[in-house]
Write an enzyme that holds these catalytic residues in place. Structure first.
Site, PDB file in Angstrom:
ATOM      1  N   ILE A  49       0.829  -1.215   0.000  1.00  0.00           N
ATOM      2  CA  ILE A  49       0.000   0.000   0.000  1.00  0.00           C
ATOM      3  C   ILE A  49       0.864   1.266   0.000  1.00  0.00           C
ATOM      4  O   ILE A  49       0.477   2.285  -0.575  1.00  0.00           O
ATOM      5  CB  ILE A  49      -1.015  -0.006   1.174  1.00  0.00           C
ATOM      6  CG1 ILE A  49      -2.134   0.988   0.915  1.00  0.00           C
ATOM      7  CG2 ILE A  49      -0.354   0.260   2.519  1.00  0.00           C
ATOM      8  CD1 ILE A  49      -2.983   0.686  -0.290  1.00  0.00           C
TER       9      ILE A  49
ATOM     10  N   SER B 177      12.194   1.102   6.527  1.00  0.00           N
ATOM     11  CA  SER B 177      11.716  -0.219   6.159  1.00  0.00           C
ATOM     12  C   SER B 177      12.910  -1.155   6.211  1.00  0.00           C
ATOM     13  O   SER B 177      14.025  -0.741   5.887  1.00  0.00           O
ATOM     14  CB  SER B 177      11.114  -0.171   4.741  1.00  0.00           C
ATOM     15  OG  SER B 177      10.078  -1.096   4.580  1.00  0.00           O
ATOM     16  N   ARG B 178      12.655  -2.417   6.622  1.00  0.00           N
ATOM     17  CA  ARG B 178      13.790  -3.329   6.814  1.00  0.00           C
ATOM     18  C   ARG B 178      14.393  -3.786   5.492  1.00  0.00           C
ATOM     19  O   ARG B 178      15.597  -4.001   5.385  1.00  0.00           O
ATOM     20  CB  ARG B 178      13.330  -4.548   7.620  1.00  0.00           C
ATOM     21  CG  ARG B 178      12.811  -4.211   8.995  1.00  0.00           C
ATOM     22  CD  ARG B 178      12.007  -5.346   9.567  1.00  0.00           C
ATOM     23  NE  ARG B 178      10.951  -5.758   8.626  1.00  0.00           N
ATOM     24  CZ  ARG B 178      10.132  -6.775   8.816  1.00  0.00           C
ATOM     25  NH1 ARG B 178      10.225  -7.501   9.915  1.00  0.00           N
ATOM     26  NH2 ARG B 178       9.215  -7.080   7.923  1.00  0.00           N
TER      27      ARG B 178
ATOM     28  N   LYS C 293      -5.297   1.656   8.152  1.00  0.00           N
ATOM     29  CA  LYS C 293      -6.309   0.820   8.783  1.00  0.00           C
ATOM     30  C   LYS C 293      -5.849  -0.632   8.791  1.00  0.00           C
ATOM     31  O   LYS C 293      -5.070  -1.005   7.916  1.00  0.00           O
ATOM     32  CB  LYS C 293      -7.658   0.947   8.080  1.00  0.00           C
ATOM     33  CG  LYS C 293      -7.620   0.769   6.556  1.00  0.00           C
ATOM     34  CD  LYS C 293      -7.218  -0.509   5.917  1.00  0.00           C
ATOM     35  CE  LYS C 293      -7.918  -1.772   6.324  1.00  0.00           C
ATOM     36  NZ  LYS C 293      -7.556  -2.906   5.403  1.00  0.00           N
TER      37      LYS C 293
ATOM     38  N   ASP D 269      -9.622  -7.946   7.363  1.00  0.00           N
ATOM     39  CA  ASP D 269      -8.739  -6.880   6.861  1.00  0.00           C
ATOM     40  C   ASP D 269      -9.468  -6.083   5.760  1.00  0.00           C
ATOM     41  O   ASP D 269      -9.562  -4.857   5.857  1.00  0.00           O
ATOM     42  CB  ASP D 269      -7.404  -7.446   6.361  1.00  0.00           C
ATOM     43  CG  ASP D 269      -6.516  -6.334   5.822  1.00  0.00           C
ATOM     44  OD1 ASP D 269      -5.918  -5.599   6.623  1.00  0.00           O
ATOM     45  OD2 ASP D 269      -6.450  -6.178   4.586  1.00  0.00           O
TER      46      ASP D 269
HETATM   47  P1  NAP Z   1       2.645  -5.464   3.049  1.00  0.00           P
HETATM   48  O1  NAP Z   1       2.631  -5.496   1.557  1.00  0.00           O
HETATM   49  O2  NAP Z   1       2.952  -6.705   3.790  1.00  0.00           O
HETATM   50  O3  NAP Z   1       3.631  -4.275   3.463  1.00  0.00           O
HETATM   51  C1  NAP Z   1       3.892  -3.943   4.798  1.00  0.00           C
HETATM   52  C2  NAP Z   1       5.376  -3.627   4.937  1.00  0.00           C
HETATM   53  O4  NAP Z   1       5.632  -3.354   6.317  1.00  0.00           O
HETATM   54  C3  NAP Z   1       6.263  -4.803   4.563  1.00  0.00           C
HETATM   55  O5  NAP Z   1       6.653  -4.744   3.209  1.00  0.00           O
HETATM   56  C4  NAP Z   1       7.440  -4.678   5.516  1.00  0.00           C
HETATM   57  O6  NAP Z   1       8.510  -3.970   4.896  1.00  0.00           O
HETATM   58  C5  NAP Z   1       6.941  -3.828   6.665  1.00  0.00           C
HETATM   59  N1  NAP Z   1       6.854  -4.608   7.914  1.00  0.00           N
HETATM   60  C6  NAP Z   1       7.251  -4.191   9.135  1.00  0.00           C
HETATM   61  N2  NAP Z   1       7.040  -5.132  10.060  1.00  0.00           N
HETATM   62  C7  NAP Z   1       6.500  -6.169   9.422  1.00  0.00           C
HETATM   63  C8  NAP Z   1       6.063  -7.452   9.852  1.00  0.00           C
HETATM   64  N3  NAP Z   1       6.148  -7.830  11.132  1.00  0.00           N
HETATM   65  N4  NAP Z   1       5.534  -8.282   8.926  1.00  0.00           N
HETATM   66  C9  NAP Z   1       5.443  -7.922   7.629  1.00  0.00           C
HETATM   67  N5  NAP Z   1       5.861  -6.713   7.176  1.00  0.00           N
HETATM   68  C10 NAP Z   1       6.366  -5.853   8.051  1.00  0.00           C
HETATM   69  O7  NAP Z   1       1.224  -4.969   3.603  1.00  0.00           O
HETATM   70  P2  NAP Z   1       0.231  -3.916   2.934  1.00  0.00           P
HETATM   71  O8  NAP Z   1      -0.731  -4.618   2.042  1.00  0.00           O
HETATM   72  O9  NAP Z   1       0.984  -2.781   2.390  1.00  0.00           O
HETATM   73  O10 NAP Z   1      -0.614  -3.504   4.218  1.00  0.00           O
HETATM   74  C11 NAP Z   1      -0.075  -2.687   5.240  1.00  0.00           C
HETATM   75  C12 NAP Z   1      -1.210  -2.018   5.973  1.00  0.00           C
HETATM   76  O11 NAP Z   1      -1.967  -1.256   5.029  1.00  0.00           O
HETATM   77  C13 NAP Z   1      -2.211  -3.010   6.589  1.00  0.00           C
HETATM   78  O12 NAP Z   1      -2.693  -2.493   7.807  1.00  0.00           O
HETATM   79  C14 NAP Z   1      -3.322  -3.082   5.547  1.00  0.00           C
HETATM   80  O13 NAP Z   1      -4.592  -3.411   6.121  1.00  0.00           O
HETATM   81  C15 NAP Z   1      -3.320  -1.662   5.022  1.00  0.00           C
HETATM   82  N6  NAP Z   1      -3.875  -1.537   3.661  1.00  0.00           N
HETATM   83  C16 NAP Z   1      -3.521  -2.401   2.668  1.00  0.00           C
HETATM   84  C17 NAP Z   1      -4.112  -2.290   1.413  1.00  0.00           C
HETATM   85  C18 NAP Z   1      -3.771  -3.197   0.254  1.00  0.00           C
HETATM   86  O14 NAP Z   1      -4.474  -3.189  -0.761  1.00  0.00           O
HETATM   87  N7  NAP Z   1      -2.711  -3.985   0.319  1.00  0.00           N
HETATM   88  C19 NAP Z   1      -5.064  -1.296   1.177  1.00  0.00           C
HETATM   89  C20 NAP Z   1      -5.348  -0.385   2.194  1.00  0.00           C
HETATM   90  C21 NAP Z   1      -4.766  -0.544   3.432  1.00  0.00           C
HETATM   91  P3  NAP Z   1      10.031  -4.315   5.360  1.00  0.00           P
HETATM   92  O15 NAP Z   1      10.154  -5.803   5.335  1.00  0.00           O
HETATM   93  O16 NAP Z   1      10.872  -3.617   4.348  1.00  0.00           O
HETATM   94  O17 NAP Z   1      10.165  -3.745   6.762  1.00  0.00           O
END
Ligand code: NAP
Length: 310
Positions: free
Chosen positions: A16, A38-39, A92, A170
């Site tokens: 996101i 970011s890690r 969120k 989610d």
């Molecule tokens: P994601 O693709 O997994 O990205 C989250 C990033 O956070 C990871 O790439 C990671 O980057 C970092 N991170 C830090 N601690 C972590 C952990 N313990 N486990 C996994 N990643 C960790 O997730 P996302 O889809 O972007 O979602 C993130 C948030 O945005 C959630 O709350 C989700 O509900 C919300 N959201 C998502 C969407 C969607 O369509 N995907 C839409 C609206 C809102 P590093 O490894 O580089 O630290």
């Protein structure tokens, strides 16, 4: 702060952050994206750090931090940012539990900082027109169908299946964030059935019945196993006809007629609101959607279903 751009850091560069936050911030009149933590990832053209601690230690000019990490672990990070005197915006769901987000709200208030628990679906183009139209209508029934293919939208996101990751809630919490915004009256979960894969901790599907002002007239079906067309739909029957929101709130129809609601610019709306809150010295922390999810988990009947692997 009133004239200059707000210097912002983004934490958690994943799906996101890349698809919405970074492009939006690149064109923002309110914010200057100055740093990222970011890690395993970074953002081109800004100061990059492996974690929030290093970022806060290095850059005293950051005014605000926006968190795009998964909900697990967000509390400690947000608390650290607030304790370091930074305004905070949360993706969120704002946290893993209602109490931890309430604690962040108290901390922000005590420090005179802004905390914005964002709900992007509330910024969908049809939501405010729907709220205005419903304000003086009598709601007779609500049907929510929020079904998407987890393999398309959340490939390999293990956190979603772990405790605190919400599973199908989610996306489901997006529907609840719209519902709690547009429907006048008090909502409470009455029954919930959660289908939990035998190898996972969080539900892959959920059926909810909610009461509106005591009347059990709201149903919600959430499912992560949808293939083919995806469904993010809400129908609200009223004394003045049917209101229908489709595409996650981007499209609105009333009594069968499409309503012109303009382009869907959810994240532009969120960052506009975050800037306005900072400039007004205010916070916005509405826990109603998270409370409904917490209540669903509290009172749910759980059924095991077949193992899920992606
Ligand atoms: P994601 O693709 O997994 O990205 C989250 C990033 O956070 C990871 O790439 C990671 O980057 C970092 N991170 C830090 N601690 C972590 C952990 N313990 N486990 C996994 N990643 C960790 O997730 P996302 O889809 O972007 O979602 C993130 C948030 O945005 C959630 O709350 C989700 O509900 C919300 N959201 C998502 C969407 C969607 O369509 N995907 C839409 C609206 C809102 P590093 O490894 O580089 O630290």
């Amino acid at each position: 702060m009133t004239d200059r751009k707000i210097s912002l850091a983004l934490v958690g560069i994943g799906t996101i952050a890349r698809s919405q936050h970074i492009p939006l911030l690149a064109a923002s009149a309110d914010f200057d994206l100055a740093a990222a933590a970011s890690r395993h990832a970074g953002v081109e053209g800004v100061a990059n750090f492996p974690d929030l601690e290093a970022l806060l230690a290095a850059d005293g000019a950051i005014d605000a931090v926006s968190f795009c990490t998964p909900p697990q672990g967000r509390f400690a990070l947000a608390r650290a940012a607030l304790e370091a005197g930074r305004h905070v915006m949360l993706e969120k769901p704002p946290g893993m539990s209602v109490a931890e987000v309430a604690a962040l709200a108290r901390l922000a208030e005590a420090r005179g900082l802004t905390l914005f628990a964002s709900w992007h679906s509330r910024e969908a183009a049809g939501v405010e027109p729907a709220r205005e139209w419903l304000a003086d209508r009598k709601v007779r029934a609500v049907r929510i169908v929020w079904k998407e293919d987890v393999r398309i939208w959340h490939p390999g996101q293990q956190w979603i299946w772990q405790p605190g990751g919400l599973g199908v809630f989610d996306p489901g919490i997006n529907a609840l964030s719209i519902l709690t915004r547009i429907v006048p009256g008090s909502l409470a979960v009455e029954t919930a059935t959660l289908l939990v894969p035998s190898n996972r901790q969080t539900p892959i599907a959920a059926s909810l019945r909610l009461a509106l002002d005591g009347a059990p007239i709201v149903t919600a079906e959430f499912d992560f196993r949808q293939t083919g067309p995806q469904s993010w739909d809400m129908e609200i029957e009223t004394d003045a006809g049917l209101l229908a929101l489709a595409d996650g709130g981007a499209r609105l129809a009333i009594a069968g007629e499409a309503v012109a609601v303009g382009d869907n610019r959810e994240y532009a709306g969120l960052y506009r609101r975050f800037a306005a809150l900072i400039r007004a010295g205010a916070s916005d922390v509405d826990l109603a959607p998270l409370q409904l999810v917490a209540d669903a988990f509290l009172l749910a009947e759980r059924q095991a279903t077949e193992a899920f692997d992606d």
